[in-house]
Design an enzyme around this catalytic site. Structure first.
Site, PDB file in Angstrom:
ATOM      1  N   PHE A  23      10.028   4.934  14.862  1.00  0.00           N
ATOM      2  CA  PHE A  23       8.843   4.681  13.922  1.00  0.00           C
ATOM      3  C   PHE A  23       9.285   3.236  13.569  1.00  0.00           C
ATOM      4  O   PHE A  23      10.195   2.787  14.007  1.00  0.00           O
ATOM      5  CB  PHE A  23       9.170   5.596  12.503  1.00  0.00           C
ATOM      6  CG  PHE A  23       7.751   6.347  12.185  1.00  0.00           C
ATOM      7  CD1 PHE A  23       7.144   7.171  13.310  1.00  0.00           C
ATOM      8  CD2 PHE A  23       7.287   6.521  10.953  1.00  0.00           C
ATOM      9  CE1 PHE A  23       5.934   7.823  12.859  1.00  0.00           C
ATOM     10  CE2 PHE A  23       6.384   7.289  10.397  1.00  0.00           C
ATOM     11  CZ  PHE A  23       5.726   7.987  11.346  1.00  0.00           C
ATOM     12  N   GLN A  61       2.075  -0.803  -0.512  1.00  0.00           N
ATOM     13  CA  GLN A  61       1.850  -0.873   0.921  1.00  0.00           C
ATOM     14  C   GLN A  61       0.271  -0.996   1.347  1.00  0.00           C
ATOM     15  O   GLN A  61      -0.225   0.039   1.229  1.00  0.00           O
ATOM     16  CB  GLN A  61       2.779   0.223   1.459  1.00  0.00           C
ATOM     17  CG  GLN A  61       2.862   0.422   2.824  1.00  0.00           C
ATOM     18  CD  GLN A  61       4.052   1.124   3.301  1.00  0.00           C
ATOM     19  OE1 GLN A  61       3.799   2.306   3.221  1.00  0.00           O
ATOM     20  NE2 GLN A  61       4.960   0.383   3.985  1.00  0.00           N
ATOM     21  N   HIS A  82      -1.273   0.141   5.099  1.00  0.00           N
ATOM     22  CA  HIS A  82      -0.873   0.940   6.288  1.00  0.00           C
ATOM     23  C   HIS A  82      -1.531   0.030   7.312  1.00  0.00           C
ATOM     24  O   HIS A  82      -2.900  -0.173   7.120  1.00  0.00           O
ATOM     25  CB  HIS A  82      -1.103   2.253   5.986  1.00  0.00           C
ATOM     26  CG  HIS A  82      -0.614   3.154   7.170  1.00  0.00           C
ATOM     27  ND1 HIS A  82      -1.046   2.946   8.551  1.00  0.00           N
ATOM     28  CD2 HIS A  82       0.551   3.992   7.264  1.00  0.00           C
ATOM     29  CE1 HIS A  82      -0.456   3.755   9.129  1.00  0.00           C
ATOM     30  NE2 HIS A  82       0.671   4.462   8.541  1.00  0.00           N
ATOM     31  N   LEU A 108      -6.233   7.843   6.710  1.00  0.00           N
ATOM     32  CA  LEU A 108      -5.069   7.273   7.769  1.00  0.00           C
ATOM     33  C   LEU A 108      -5.000   7.913   8.926  1.00  0.00           C
ATOM     34  O   LEU A 108      -5.522   9.285   9.315  1.00  0.00           O
ATOM     35  CB  LEU A 108      -3.901   8.076   6.679  1.00  0.00           C
ATOM     36  CG  LEU A 108      -2.546   7.948   7.710  1.00  0.00           C
ATOM     37  CD1 LEU A 108      -1.958   6.347   7.585  1.00  0.00           C
ATOM     38  CD2 LEU A 108      -1.387   8.945   6.842  1.00  0.00           C
ATOM     39  N   GLU A 150       1.219   6.391  11.683  1.00  0.00           N
ATOM     40  CA  GLU A 150       1.995   5.578  12.674  1.00  0.00           C
ATOM     41  C   GLU A 150       2.674   6.367  13.761  1.00  0.00           C
ATOM     42  O   GLU A 150       3.099   5.525  14.755  1.00  0.00           O
ATOM     43  CB  GLU A 150       3.235   5.085  11.600  1.00  0.00           C
ATOM     44  CG  GLU A 150       4.387   3.997  12.302  1.00  0.00           C
ATOM     45  CD  GLU A 150       4.814   3.415  10.925  1.00  0.00           C
ATOM     46  OE1 GLU A 150       4.461   3.016  10.015  1.00  0.00           O
ATOM     47  OE2 GLU A 150       6.213   3.257  11.232  1.00  0.00           O
ATOM     48  N   ARG A 162       5.769  -1.999   8.337  1.00  0.00           N
ATOM     49  CA  ARG A 162       4.382  -1.874   8.004  1.00  0.00           C
ATOM     50  C   ARG A 162       3.782  -3.270   7.549  1.00  0.00           C
ATOM     51  O   ARG A 162       2.560  -3.837   7.665  1.00  0.00           O
ATOM     52  CB  ARG A 162       4.158  -0.700   7.070  1.00  0.00           C
ATOM     53  CG  ARG A 162       4.236   0.422   8.004  1.00  0.00           C
ATOM     54  CD  ARG A 162       3.972   1.746   6.736  1.00  0.00           C
ATOM     55  NE  ARG A 162       3.970   2.770   7.794  1.00  0.00           N
ATOM     56  CZ  ARG A 162       4.061   4.003   7.268  1.00  0.00           C
ATOM     57  NH1 ARG A 162       3.920   4.220   5.669  1.00  0.00           N
ATOM     58  NH2 ARG A 162       3.997   5.201   7.709  1.00  0.00           N
ATOM     59  N   HIS A 186      -2.192   2.205   0.911  1.00  0.00           N
ATOM     60  CA  HIS A 186      -1.389   3.490   1.259  1.00  0.00           C
ATOM     61  C   HIS A 186      -0.426   3.939   0.385  1.00  0.00           C
ATOM     62  O   HIS A 186      -0.565   5.148   0.226  1.00  0.00           O
ATOM     63  CB  HIS A 186      -1.048   3.271   2.650  1.00  0.00           C
ATOM     64  CG  HIS A 186      -0.399   4.618   3.300  1.00  0.00           C
ATOM     65  ND1 HIS A 186      -1.216   5.631   3.607  1.00  0.00           N
ATOM     66  CD2 HIS A 186       1.039   4.845   3.575  1.00  0.00           C
ATOM     67  CE1 HIS A 186      -0.354   6.499   3.873  1.00  0.00           C
ATOM     68  NE2 HIS A 186       0.918   6.000   4.170  1.00  0.00           N
ATOM     69  N   ARG A 222       8.080  -0.238   2.235  1.00  0.00           N
ATOM     70  CA  ARG A 222       8.837   1.182   2.675  1.00  0.00           C
ATOM     71  C   ARG A 222       8.494   1.252   3.996  1.00  0.00           C
ATOM     72  O   ARG A 222       7.600   0.607   4.809  1.00  0.00           O
ATOM     73  CB  ARG A 222       7.916   2.300   1.932  1.00  0.00           C
ATOM     74  CG  ARG A 222       8.353   3.586   2.226  1.00  0.00           C
ATOM     75  CD  ARG A 222       7.669   4.844   1.514  1.00  0.00           C
ATOM     76  NE  ARG A 222       6.310   4.963   1.953  1.00  0.00           N
ATOM     77  CZ  ARG A 222       5.565   5.468   2.859  1.00  0.00           C
ATOM     78  NH1 ARG A 222       6.636   5.795   4.035  1.00  0.00           N
ATOM     79  NH2 ARG A 222       4.416   5.629   3.093  1.00  0.00           N
TER      80      ARG A 222
END
Lengths: 560, 241
Positions: free
Chosen positions: A116, A229, A231, A241, A244, A275, A339, A374
């Protein structure tokens, strides 16, 4: 008024954090109840796709996980909290597995882990691309097994705080429209995020920041709210969404020239940079004319059918349904979209807020483990670790305390406020129009890239909308599932939060993590290595600042 | 594009019978049924009641009947339901009491989910593994087909047997039972099977496949029920633990 409902611990919100907290409180042997404005399985945690982080691998370690998280946070995260989370992650994942979670597996039968963004190891455990759903259902099963009482479809209108102590909530039973108090020795707020402050957002329609706003109005400080954030992979129109995990499994980001442009922004991590960095790269490509109709492309074709169907089946279906694109045969247009809220109700590592008896966990809380940005896979982890810790702390706090006495005044105040809403003249502006103005203003002024002028314009707009909100009518006067009434209340919550977000962003004259000021492009540790704290006053938010806890890592230049 | 919906209205707390109300709105070509309902509630008629949350087919809030079939409103495009301008009928889930408009009382459905002990049962006398339980990757994939159930109750609404016998457990609860009976970690198979191998449990299913056809997540409860029947038979023949 009927006799007040009383519990030792009342958990508000039944997503992952709330249910994990309720479970832990129940294990401590106290009387615990859950309250949620939807049925628990409809909570926004269900929409989490990609996974949950823990250093399970032989070559990985909680220290490396913590370092990656500190670096990902652009050094704004509190390092004691981050170390706690990363240290406790492996045993929490094992427990979730033993509760029945069907994690995707390696060939040797162990829990599989995928790479990730911003992570030094493949550390993200997953259930195909429905990790949040799988975990939410398993925790709900445990809540059923332990017979935790759940108030489904109840909407909290305020927290009862008297003499500096939280004594419960005032809430509306949505099925009847009745307003009642639910008293508790301790309240755990787990109300989720505030994505709907922005348009578009990946968040559910229910993510209206109720928990943030209720605690803020009750006097709890909100921390680091300007860090929002975006995304990197959301659908253009709806903001829905796309995990990721698509990049974790090897997906490419391409611009209009078919170039993997991340090579110019994060040559070592490429698509799996943090991100904030990927979202800025995409937005730069789009702004500089290398986008495709306001988007860039997510290309999975080279992964092959089997991998896509086994590991990313749900997003393939989503792309087919909502974007008319088959990921097996075509690249998907995506763009950065709101996000996640890094900021929230300030808590310590046990979920305790500065208000005695009020705890908070999950997205509405700010411990702070995410700082200015994050990492993917850390939000689910936060809900589990700090949900558990706050449930335990709330139960310990409640144990042996006398039951709070009923608060007629709070119920009366909220009943009157709702009567006032219902009696407004019918000629005011529509809720939906105001909400759209707010969302668009926040997205353009307090978005991926920010400037003083842009933020100030958004703040002016929000303050104007707050005035206009006072005249928004509610045509539906009924008691049963009056969603129109609730959406007006929710918009009031969101306008309070939008003001805090914009004001925090305006004041913070630096660029750090997701807060990227074009007029102050550098991180400024000298002045700004500190948390923003916002307090509610009658004249709007009052800002203060607090120190960042550093244990092992000094700020370094952040490159991927 | 003009979208025309014919929506069943009802308030269980008021006098009066259910009725149908027609709405016509202007909306982009890409709208879903849920988008349309939101436009109606926020711009035309604030009294219209329905549930919604994720709008991406994962939370299970917005299952309802659309032109007679049980579907998720957020996953259903208007253009797929009606050629331009044709009216679309929207009704609450069948086989459940209605509270208001498109909001069904889900209590019977949730109670039946609970009746199959939908949690992992571990024999406490057995030692725990050091870390996670090992599980074959293929088994994990197989189970995830049933983990994909979002408990939206579309299958329960579609099931002709539930319509005839409101005590029948129904497809979702039985699929959940299979998900745990087929889980190699679970020790509750005998107990769970004993509970569902009843006239109003497993044996009630007539293998009509309505549940599988209308499931928005591709879960196949009929197959799960067939597998459970097989497990019961093997157990009765003494061929399984």
């Amino acid at each position: 008024m009927s006799e007040a409902l009383t519990h030792d611990v009342l958990v508000v919100g039944a997503g992952l954090a709330g249910m994990r907290a309720a479970l832990e409180a129940a294990r401590q042997g106290v009387d615990v109840a859950l309250l949620t404005k939807v049925y628990p399985l409809r909570s926004h945690s269900v929409a989490a796709q990609g996974g949950i982080n823990a250093a399970l691998g032989e070559d990985d370690s909680p220290e490396t996980h913590a370092y990656d998280t500190v670096k990902g946070s652009d050094y704004l995260g509190d390092q004691d909290a981050i170390e706690t989370m990363c240290r406790e992650a492996p045993s929490d994942i094992i427990e979730l597995e033993r509760m029945g979670t069907v994690f995707s597996r390696r060939q040797d039968g162990r829990i599989a882990q995928r790479p990730f963004g911003g992570a030094g190891f493949p550390r993200t455990c997953y259930v195909a691309d429905i990790t949040g759903q799988a975990l939410l259902h398993v925790l709900h099963e445990q809540v059923l097994k332990l017979n935790v009482l759940t108030y489904d479809e109840w909407f909290v209108t305020s927290l009862i705080v008297e003499d500096g102590r939280c004594r419960g909530v005032v809430a509306m039973n949505m099925r009847t429209g009745h307003i009642e108090s639910l008293l508790a020795k301790a309240v755990v707020m787990a109300g989720g995020g505030f994505g709907r402050v922005y348009t578009p957002t990946s968040n559910s329609l229910i993510s209206t920041g109720d928990g943030h706003a209720l605690a803020y109005r009750a006097g709890a400080p909100l921390m680091d709210m300007e860090f929002v954030q975006f995304h990197p992979t959301t659908l253009k129109e709806s903001g829905v969404l796309i995990t990721e995990g698509a990049r974790g499994e090897g997906g490419y980001l391409l611009n209009s020239q078919g170039e993997r442009f991340m090579a110019r922004y994060a040559p070592s991590k490429m698509e799996l940079a943090a991100r904030d960095i990927v979202s800025r790269a995409e937005q730069t490509e789009i702004n500089e004319g290398r986008g495709v109709d306001g988007c860039v492309h997510l290309d999975l074709r080279h992964l092959g059918k089997q991998k896509i169907m086994e590991r990313l089946p749900q997003i393939r279906e989503l792309a087919l349904d909502l974007a008319n694109t088959d990921l097996l045969t075509d690249p998907l247009p995506i763009r950065p979209g709101m996000h996640y809220a890094m900021g929230g109700i300030k808590t310590d590592v046990n979920g305790a807020t500065p208000i005695s008896g009020l705890f908070a966990a999950g997205e509405c809380a700010c411990v702070s483990v995410h700082g200015a940005n994050r990492l993917g896979g850390n939000s689910l982890l936060e809900t589990i670790v700090f949900g558990r810790r706050s449930g335990k702390a709330a139960a310990e706090y409640a144990d042996g305390r006398p039951a709070p006495s009923p608060s007629e005044a709070a119920v009366k105040r909220d009943t009157q406020a709702i009567e006032e809403l219902l009696s407004r003249p019918s000629d005011g502006e529509r809720m939906a129009d105001l909400r759209a103005e707010m969302g668009v203003a926040m997205n353009s002024g307090v978005g991926v890239f920010r400037t003083k002028e842009g933020i100030a314009a958004a703040l002016d707009k929000v303050r104007d909308l707050k005035e206009r909100w006072k005249r928004v009518p509610v045509g539906n006067k009924g008691g049963v599932f009056n969603m129109e009434l609730l959406s007006v209340i929710e918009l009031g919550f969101m306008l309070d939060l939008a003001e805090v977000i914009a004001l925090g962003a305006l004041q913070r004259e630096e660029s750090r993590g997701a807060h990227s000021r074009r007029d102050f492009p550098e991180r400024d540790d000298q002045t700004w290595l500190k948390h923003t704290l916002a307090y509610h006053t009658a004249d709007g938010p009052k800002l203060d600042y607090g120190p960042v806890t550093m244990t092992r890592w000094q700020p370094e230049r952040r490159v991927y | 594009m003009e979208v025309r919906l014919r929506v069943r209205r009802y308030d269980s707390t008021a006098d009066g019978e259910p009725s149908y109300q027609q709405y016509a709105i202007d909306a982009p070509e890409s709208v879903t049924i849920l988008d349309s309902l939101l436009i109606i509630r926020e711009r035309v008629d604030g009294s219209l009641a329905f549930r919604s949350s994720c709008r991406s087919a994962i939370c299970g809030s917005c299952a309802m009947r659309i032109n007679g079939a049980s579907r998720l409103a957020c996953k259903t495009k208007v253009v797929d339901m009606a050629s331009r301008g044709r009216e679309i009928t929207v009704e609450p889930l069948a086989n459940l009491p209605v509270i208001k408009d498109l909001i069904a009382d889900m209590t019977p459905f949730y109670e039946k989910m609970r009746a199959v002990s939908p949690w992992l049962m571990i024999d406490e006398a057995k030692p725990l593994p050091d870390r996670e339980y090992l599980m074959d990757a293929a088994r994990s994939l197989r189970l995830s087909q049933f983990v994909a159930c979002i408990q939206c109750a579309a299958c329960y609404s579609a099931c002709p047997i539930v319509a005839l016998d409101d005590q029948y457990l129904g497809p979702a609860a039985l699929a959940k039972a299979f998900r745990y009976c087929h889980d190699p970690r679970d020790d509750g198979k005998a107990q769970r099977l004993a509970g569902i191998a009843q006239e109003q449990g497993l044996w009630r299913c007539h293998t009509v496949f309505s549940c599988a056809e209308q499931c928005p997540k591709g879960v196949n409860p009929t197959e799960a029920i067939q597998q459970l029947k097989k497990m019961v038979m093997l157990m009765r023949l003494g061929l399984s633990r």
